[in-house]
Design a protein around this motif. Structure first.
Motif, PDB file in Angstrom:
ATOM      1  N   ALA A   1      50.540  18.249 -58.697  1.00 19.48           N
ATOM      2  CA  ALA A   1      51.370  18.378 -57.497  1.00 19.48           C
ATOM      3  C   ALA A   1      52.854  18.297 -57.841  1.00 19.48           C
ATOM      4  CB  ALA A   1      51.002  17.291 -56.492  1.00 19.48           C
ATOM      5  N   LEU A   2      53.234  17.342 -58.679  1.00 20.13           N
ATOM      6  CA  LEU A   2      54.645  17.186 -59.039  1.00 20.13           C
ATOM      7  C   LEU A   2      55.163  18.416 -59.780  1.00 20.13           C
ATOM      8  CD1 LEU A   2      54.554  13.442 -60.169  1.00 20.13           C
ATOM      9  CD2 LEU A   2      55.615  14.361 -58.091  1.00 20.13           C
ATOM     10  N   ARG A   3      54.325  19.007 -60.620  1.00 15.61           N
ATOM     11  CA  ARG A   3      54.733  20.207 -61.345  1.00 15.61           C
ATOM     12  C   ARG A   3      54.873  21.399 -60.400  1.00 15.61           C
ATOM     13  NH1 ARG A   3      50.607  18.887 -66.353  1.00 15.61           N
ATOM     14  NH2 ARG A   3      52.051  17.565 -67.536  1.00 15.61           N
ATOM     15  N   ILE A   4      53.995  21.486 -59.415  1.00 11.85           N
ATOM     16  CA  ILE A   4      54.097  22.567 -58.434  1.00 11.85           C
ATOM     17  C   ILE A   4      55.365  22.408 -57.598  1.00 11.85           C
ATOM     18  CG2 ILE A   4      53.071  23.491 -56.316  1.00 11.85           C
ATOM     19  CD1 ILE A   4      50.315  22.943 -57.591  1.00 11.85           C
TER      20      ILE A   4
ATOM     21  N   SER B   1      61.218  33.640 -60.949  1.00  6.70           N
ATOM     22  CA  SER B   1      60.892  34.725 -60.024  1.00  6.70           C
ATOM     23  C   SER B   1      59.576  34.450 -59.311  1.00  6.70           C
ATOM     24  CB  SER B   1      60.782  36.041 -60.788  1.00  6.70           C
ATOM     25  OG  SER B   1      59.608  36.050 -61.592  1.00  6.70           O
ATOM     26  N   PRO B   2      59.370  35.063 -58.137  1.00  4.31           N
ATOM     27  CA  PRO B   2      58.093  34.885 -57.430  1.00  4.31           C
ATOM     28  C   PRO B   2      56.889  35.273 -58.282  1.00  4.31           C
ATOM     29  CG  PRO B   2      59.710  35.854 -55.970  1.00  4.31           C
ATOM     30  CD  PRO B   2      60.343  35.818 -57.336  1.00  4.31           C
ATOM     31  N   TYR B   3      56.989  36.369 -59.034  1.00  7.13           N
ATOM     32  CA  TYR B   3      55.856  36.790 -59.857  1.00  7.13           C
ATOM     33  C   TYR B   3      55.561  35.746 -60.932  1.00  7.13           C
ATOM     34  CZ  TYR B   3      52.694  39.727 -62.529  1.00  7.13           C
ATOM     35  OH  TYR B   3      51.592  40.217 -63.169  1.00  7.13           O
ATOM     36  N   ALA B   4      56.631  35.194 -61.553  1.00  7.01           N
ATOM     37  CA  ALA B   4      56.429  34.156 -62.571  1.00  7.01           C
ATOM     38  C   ALA B   4      55.833  32.905 -61.953  1.00  7.01           C
ATOM     39  CB  ALA B   4      57.755  33.836 -63.257  1.00  7.01           C
ATOM     40  N   LYS B   5      56.249  32.581 -60.733  1.00  5.06           N
ATOM     41  CA  LYS B   5      55.683  31.411 -60.058  1.00  5.06           C
ATOM     42  C   LYS B   5      54.194  31.601 -59.811  1.00  5.06           C
ATOM     43  CE  LYS B   5      59.890  29.659 -57.932  1.00  5.06           C
ATOM     44  NZ  LYS B   5      60.617  29.320 -56.707  1.00  5.06           N
ATOM     45  N   GLN B   6      53.818  32.816 -59.417  1.00  4.61           N
ATOM     46  CA  GLN B   6      52.402  33.098 -59.227  1.00  4.61           C
ATOM     47  C   GLN B   6      51.629  32.863 -60.522  1.00  4.61           C
ATOM     48  OE1 GLN B   6      51.537  37.262 -58.635  1.00  4.61           O
ATOM     49  NE2 GLN B   6      49.564  36.915 -59.626  1.00  4.61           N
ATOM     50  N   TYR B   7      52.148  33.386 -61.621  1.00  3.65           N
ATOM     51  CA  TYR B   7      51.469  33.262 -62.918  1.00  3.65           C
ATOM     52  C   TYR B   7      51.343  31.790 -63.312  1.00  3.65           C
ATOM     53  CZ  TYR B   7      50.585  33.770 -67.936  1.00  3.65           C
ATOM     54  OH  TYR B   7      50.044  33.675 -69.189  1.00  3.65           O
ATOM     55  N   ILE B   8      52.433  31.044 -63.159  1.00  2.00           N
ATOM     56  CA  ILE B   8      52.443  29.638 -63.580  1.00  2.00           C
ATOM     57  C   ILE B   8      51.547  28.792 -62.690  1.00  2.00           C
ATOM     58  CG2 ILE B   8      53.879  27.571 -63.853  1.00  2.00           C
ATOM     59  CD1 ILE B   8      56.216  29.552 -64.484  1.00  2.00           C
ATOM     60  N   VAL B   9      51.638  28.991 -61.366  1.00  3.27           N
ATOM     61  CA  VAL B   9      50.879  28.133 -60.458  1.00  3.27           C
ATOM     62  C   VAL B   9      49.377  28.369 -60.598  1.00  3.27           C
ATOM     63  CG1 VAL B   9      50.724  29.555 -58.349  1.00  3.27           C
ATOM     64  CG2 VAL B   9      51.044  27.084 -58.159  1.00  3.27           C
TER      65      VAL B   9
ATOM     66  N   ALA C   1      45.511  26.104 -51.305  1.00  2.00           N
ATOM     67  CA  ALA C   1      45.382  25.132 -52.385  1.00  2.00           C
ATOM     68  C   ALA C   1      46.701  24.436 -52.677  1.00  2.00           C
ATOM     69  CB  ALA C   1      44.860  25.822 -53.647  1.00  2.00           C
ATOM     70  N   ILE C   2      47.806  25.182 -52.650  1.00  2.00           N
ATOM     71  CA  ILE C   2      49.119  24.594 -52.915  1.00  2.00           C
ATOM     72  C   ILE C   2      49.474  23.577 -51.834  1.00  2.00           C
ATOM     73  CG2 ILE C   2      51.599  25.107 -53.004  1.00  2.00           C
ATOM     74  CD1 ILE C   2      50.790  27.777 -54.380  1.00  2.00           C
ATOM     75  N   TRP C   3      49.169  23.905 -50.592  1.00  2.00           N
ATOM     76  CA  TRP C   3      49.411  22.937 -49.509  1.00  2.00           C
ATOM     77  C   TRP C   3      48.515  21.708 -49.667  1.00  2.00           C
ATOM     78  CZ3 TRP C   3      52.606  21.384 -45.916  1.00  2.00           C
ATOM     79  CH2 TRP C   3      52.141  20.513 -44.918  1.00  2.00           C
ATOM     80  N   ASP C   4      47.237  21.941 -49.961  1.00  5.53           N
ATOM     81  CA  ASP C   4      46.274  20.857 -50.057  1.00  5.53           C
ATOM     82  C   ASP C   4      46.589  19.920 -51.220  1.00  5.53           C
ATOM     83  OD1 ASP C   4      43.776  19.715 -49.020  1.00  5.53           O
ATOM     84  OD2 ASP C   4      42.918  20.286 -50.937  1.00  5.53           O
ATOM     85  N   VAL C   5      47.004  20.482 -52.345  1.00  8.03           N
ATOM     86  CA  VAL C   5      47.244  19.677 -53.544  1.00  8.03           C
ATOM     87  C   VAL C   5      48.638  19.062 -53.548  1.00  8.03           C
ATOM     88  CG1 VAL C   5      47.491  19.778 -56.063  1.00  8.03           C
ATOM     89  CG2 VAL C   5      45.577  20.938 -54.954  1.00  8.03           C
ATOM     90  N   ALA C   6      49.659  19.842 -53.142  1.00  8.85           N
ATOM     91  CA  ALA C   6      51.042  19.404 -53.332  1.00  8.85           C
ATOM     92  C   ALA C   6      51.862  19.304 -52.055  1.00  8.85           C
ATOM     93  CB  ALA C   6      51.745  20.361 -54.305  1.00  8.85           C
ATOM     94  N   GLY C   7      51.313  19.710 -50.915  1.00 12.11           N
ATOM     95  CA  GLY C   7      52.073  19.628 -49.675  1.00 12.11           C
ATOM     96  C   GLY C   7      53.227  20.606 -49.598  1.00 12.11           C
ATOM     97  N   VAL C   8      53.174  21.694 -50.385  1.00 11.63           N
ATOM     98  CA  VAL C   8      54.203  22.729 -50.344  1.00 11.63           C
ATOM     99  C   VAL C   8      53.677  23.882 -49.486  1.00 11.63           C
ATOM    100  CG1 VAL C   8      55.564  24.386 -51.677  1.00 11.63           C
ATOM    101  CG2 VAL C   8      55.136  22.101 -52.594  1.00 11.63           C
ATOM    102  N   ASP C   9      54.423  24.224 -48.443  1.00 12.85           N
ATOM    103  CA  ASP C   9      54.000  25.230 -47.464  1.00 12.85           C
ATOM    104  C   ASP C   9      54.619  26.569 -47.826  1.00 12.85           C
ATOM    105  OD1 ASP C   9      53.246  26.646 -45.238  1.00 12.85           O
ATOM    106  OD2 ASP C   9      54.565  25.582 -43.850  1.00 12.85           O
ATOM    107  N   ILE C  10      53.875  27.427 -48.518  1.00 15.53           N
ATOM    108  CA  ILE C  10      54.458  28.688 -48.977  1.00 15.53           C
ATOM    109  C   ILE C  10      54.240  29.840 -48.008  1.00 15.53           C
ATOM    110  CG2 ILE C  10      54.234  28.017 -51.396  1.00 15.53           C
ATOM    111  CD1 ILE C  10      51.959  30.072 -51.621  1.00 15.53           C
TER     112      ILE C  10
ATOM    113  N   PHE D   1      47.887  13.488 -55.022  1.00 15.78           N
ATOM    114  CA  PHE D   1      49.289  13.340 -54.663  1.00 15.78           C
ATOM    115  C   PHE D   1      49.445  12.410 -53.464  1.00 15.78           C
ATOM    116  CE2 PHE D   1      53.277  15.411 -52.846  1.00 15.78           C
ATOM    117  CZ  PHE D   1      54.122  14.745 -53.717  1.00 15.78           C
ATOM    118  N   HIS D   2      48.515  12.502 -52.509  1.00 16.83           N
ATOM    119  CA  HIS D   2      48.552  11.613 -51.347  1.00 16.83           C
ATOM    120  C   HIS D   2      48.398  10.158 -51.785  1.00 16.83           C
ATOM    121  CE1 HIS D   2      47.952  10.204 -47.250  1.00 16.83           C
ATOM    122  NE2 HIS D   2      46.841   9.625 -47.627  1.00 16.83           N
ATOM    123  N   GLU D   3      47.454   9.904 -52.671  1.00 19.75           N
ATOM    124  CA  GLU D   3      47.250   8.543 -53.166  1.00 19.75           C
ATOM    125  C   GLU D   3      48.445   8.072 -53.985  1.00 19.75           C
ATOM    126  OE1 GLU D   3      42.362   8.806 -53.574  1.00 19.75           O
ATOM    127  OE2 GLU D   3      43.664   9.416 -55.232  1.00 19.75           O
TER     128      GLU D   3
END
Length: 212
Positions: A34-37, A47-55, A80-89, A132-134
């Protein structure tokens, strides 16, 4: 909809089996992921494409298999990104979280020292074993005397009511509130909105990969 089946251990890290498009998928859902995301989506130079690849590689032990098996990669990732890291994309969770009082980058050293002081363990050990919640609960419950306990207190407490007898106390409170303040509060509060600015480009590239 993303559906949790059960938690598992993946190479010594916390993970889970989820079901998407009626397929079971392994996902890393530890706090370190979560922290890395969060750091990834806060980096405007990527870039958005690089973020897709990395995430994809942050979330999934076998990202290539997921890419091949799942048609709606965009939906899977946004959930999954919201569930794991709370980031709303994708903007579907706007306003679900209140104003943030922790900047995971600014407060990293403060949190590390506080975890040692409160739980006698380094951040890396704890963050690989809990969600991440815990992790947020552990940080938030650190004693008042720890650095992060002080930071949270001075970021949230009401200033003492000023009287002619407590001017020194009020001045001290203001000084410590300034010292512990978030350096870029707007960017912390709007982290999800910043991610949303790149969502269209990201999902466009996802569709090209999925259906190209």
């Amino acid at each position: 909809m993303l559906r949790l089946l059960y938690s598992i251990d993946i190479d010594g890290r916390r993970g889970r089996i989820i079901r998407w498009e009626e397929r079971p998928i392994r996902v890393y859902d530890d706090a370190m992921t979560a922290l890395r995301i969060i750091a990834l989506f806060g980096d405007e130079d990527v870039s958005p494409y690089a973020k897709q690849y990395i995430v994809m590689r942050l979330l999934f032990p076998d990202p290539e298999a997921v890419q091949e098996a799942i048609e709606d990669i965009g939906g899977l990732l946004s959930n999954a990104i919201w569930d794991v890291a709370g980031v709303d994309i994708d903007g579907s969770h706007d306003g679900e979280y209140g104003e943030s009082i922790i900047d995971w980058e600014q407060d990293a050293d403060v949190i590390e020292a506080s975890l040692w002081q409160a739980y006698s363990a380094p951040l890396s050990d704890i963050a690989h074993k809990v969600s991440f919640h815990e992790f947020g609960k552990l940080v938030g419950m650190a004693p008042h005397e720890t650095p992060i306990g002080q930071a949270i207190y001075y970021r949230t407490a009401d200033e003492p009511k000023s009287t002619k007898y407590n001017q020194e106390d009020v001045a001290r409170f203001r000084k410590l509130r300034q010292a512990w303040s978030l350096k870029n509060k707007a960017s912390v509060r709007d982290a999800g909105a910043a991610a949303n600015n790149q969502a269209t480009s990201m999902f466009s590239s996802l569709k090209r990969v999925a259906h190209g």
